[in-house]
Design an enzyme around this catalytic site. Structure first.
Site, PDB file in Angstrom:
ATOM      1  N   HIS A 245       0.827  -1.200   0.000  1.00 57.65           N
ATOM      2  CA  HIS A 245       0.000   0.000   0.000  1.00 57.65           C
ATOM      3  C   HIS A 245       0.861   1.250   0.000  1.00 57.65           C
ATOM      4  CE1 HIS A 245       1.030  -0.497   4.246  1.00 57.65           C
ATOM      5  NE2 HIS A 245       0.703   0.775   4.443  1.00 57.65           N
ATOM      6  N   PHE A 246       0.299   2.315  -0.549  1.00 58.76           N
ATOM      7  CA  PHE A 246       0.849   3.659  -0.476  1.00 58.76           C
ATOM      8  C   PHE A 246      -0.130   4.506   0.338  1.00 58.76           C
ATOM      9  CE2 PHE A 246       2.413   1.730  -4.302  1.00 58.76           C
ATOM     10  CZ  PHE A 246       3.727   2.157  -4.433  1.00 58.76           C
TER      11      PHE A 246
END
Length: 456
Positions: A245-246
């Site tokens: 994830h970012f």
């Protein structure tokens, strides 16, 4: 006999359904009734879908300026993120009102930003999480983003099939191909704090590859808002969940690192990407900008991240200026913490210096630390994050070797060197490789036979 090192750390809750108990995950794997984002609840489900252009747009200043001038799709994605985020806030899905958090600019030459966010100071039973391994296999028994509620997911984010940006209010979820999704962080750092989760159902571990980083760049370019930045934390650099994830949020002032001076190192000829080094900033780091195409900029950064991951070097990434610039910070705070080399005073703040803190947004959990915030204190924390000068030179050697190999090059061409500014001293590939051979390669974060764990 091996020595077990442990760190006590307070975890961040990113979902209202985040649980510690492995048996809870086991029960959900057999089906549930709470509308989660897993195979048990997804059949027949629909979500908004934003289909971005997906063309390999040039990443130079002129091309990106042209993209920003367009009202659609650029402004639309920006309004979509904010509109959906506001909707979830009205529905009471966040753990606290981040807009009520006190924020101030700390006096000094850097202009560090201090925020008092007591909502992120939580007390939970600790669970073990390794910090001495940047690459770790995905563990479905621990919290991951398939366990979030569908109401926490804002929309799907996919490349358009026909090259034109489109929006669909209710689009089926393609379970077989696994969608990219944007979800809220229920413990936000600032306004509009969201998570970009590539191919969520593939359950990818927290490691950057070429496809995932290009997706993050596309989101930055499409949003076309200079106050919207994306960040990435590797394992060992304060990522708290081992599911790819970012993060992204809005901050209406420049990050201090965005104003820091830089010194150009080289231009990667095949990519057209300028690589610079931060100067006079508390954390040593690299800056990537430009590129013949967005793909080229993405490749240069991805090659670097893959190199760091392969050499077990924790790092953080900031995507800035609507995808124009990418800051990359190798770091060693967790290593020092595990080895007992960080002062008790810093540890007591429970500030884990991840991408936002390194970039200059100091998220403080205690009122005392907020009231006493100073540039001296911020620099003291970040000094513990930064690699030493000697170690940073070694890591640069590893990085450039990896990039050159990826471009099927072993050195920078004369044409590439001539494109540099005359007043900049450039390190050739031979210099970098020679340095690496002399100093050797550190492939372990913590040397010896330690079993290094973090207590979340």
């Amino acid at each position: 006999m091996s020595l077990s090192l442990k760190i006590k750390r307070v975890p961040t809750v990113v979902s209202n359904y985040q649980k510690e108990e492995a048996e809870e995950a086991g029960r959900r794997s057999g089906g549930c009734d709470r509308n989660c984002f897993n195979n048990c609840c997804l059949p027949g489900a629909k979500l908004p879908l934003y289909a971005y252009k997906g063309v390999d747009t040039a990443a130079d200043e002129k091309a990106l300026a042209e993209l920003e001038d367009a009202d659609i799709p650029m402004a639309f994605l920006d309004s979509l993120v904010l509109g959906e985020w506001e909707d979830r806030m009205q529905r009471g899905l966040f753990r606290y009102d981040v807009t009520a958090c006190e924020t101030k600019v700390i006096p000094g030459k850097y202009g560090f930003i201090a925020q008092l966010n007591e909502g992120r100071h939580l007390k939970k039973r600790p669970t073990e999480f390794r910090v001495d391994k940047v690459l770790q296999p995905f563990d479905g028994k621990k919290f991951n983003f398939t366990m979030v509620g569908q109401e926490e997911v804002l929309f799907q984010f996919e490349a358009s099939e026909d090259g034109d940006a489109q929006y669909y209010q209710n689009a089926p979820i393609d379970i077989e191909n696994s969608p990219n999704v944007v979800a809220i962080n229920v413990s936000p750092i600032d306004y509009g704090h969201v998570l970009l989760i590539p191919r969520i159902l593939k359950c990818l571990p927290q490691r950057i590859d070429h496809e995932s980083f290009l997706l993050a760049l596309h989101m930055a370019v499409e949003a076309a808002n200079p106050f919207f930045r994306l960040g990435y934390n590797s394992l060992g650099a304060f990522a708290t969940i081992n599911h790819l994830h970012f993060q992204a949020y809005y901050l209406a002032v420049p990050f201090p690192v965005e104003k820091a001076p830089t010194k150009k190192i080289t231009i990667l000829e095949n990519y057209g990407v300028k690589v610079s080094e931060l100067r006079n900033y508390p954390v040593r780091g690299l800056v990537f900008e430009g590129g013949n195409t967005l793909q080229d900029l993405s490749n240069a950064v991805s090659d670097t991240c893959i190199c760091l991951q392969g050499n077990n070097i924790p790092y953080n990434v900031l995507v800035s200026d609507c995808g124009r610039r990418v800051f990359l910070f190798p770091q060693c705070y967790a290593e020092k913490q595990a080895m007992g080399e960080v002062s008790a005073e810093l540890l007591d703040t429970q500030v884990n210096p991840a991408v936002w803190e390194i970039s200059g947004h100091m998220v403080l959990k205690r009122k005392k630390d907020y009231e006493e915030a100073s540039e001296k204190n911020a620099r003291r924390l970040l000094a513990e994050v930064s690699l030493s000068g000697e170690r940073f030179q070694e890591v640069k050697a590893l990085i450039f070797e990896a990039i050159f190999c990826s471009m099927n090059k072993t050195h920078i061409t004369a044409q590439g060197l001539e494109s540099l500014e005359e007043d900049v001293e450039v390190q050739s590939a031979e210099d970098l490789f020679g340095m690496k051979q002399e100093q050797g390669s550190h492939t372990a974060m913590v040397t010896g036979t330690h079993d290094c764990l973090v207590m979340q």
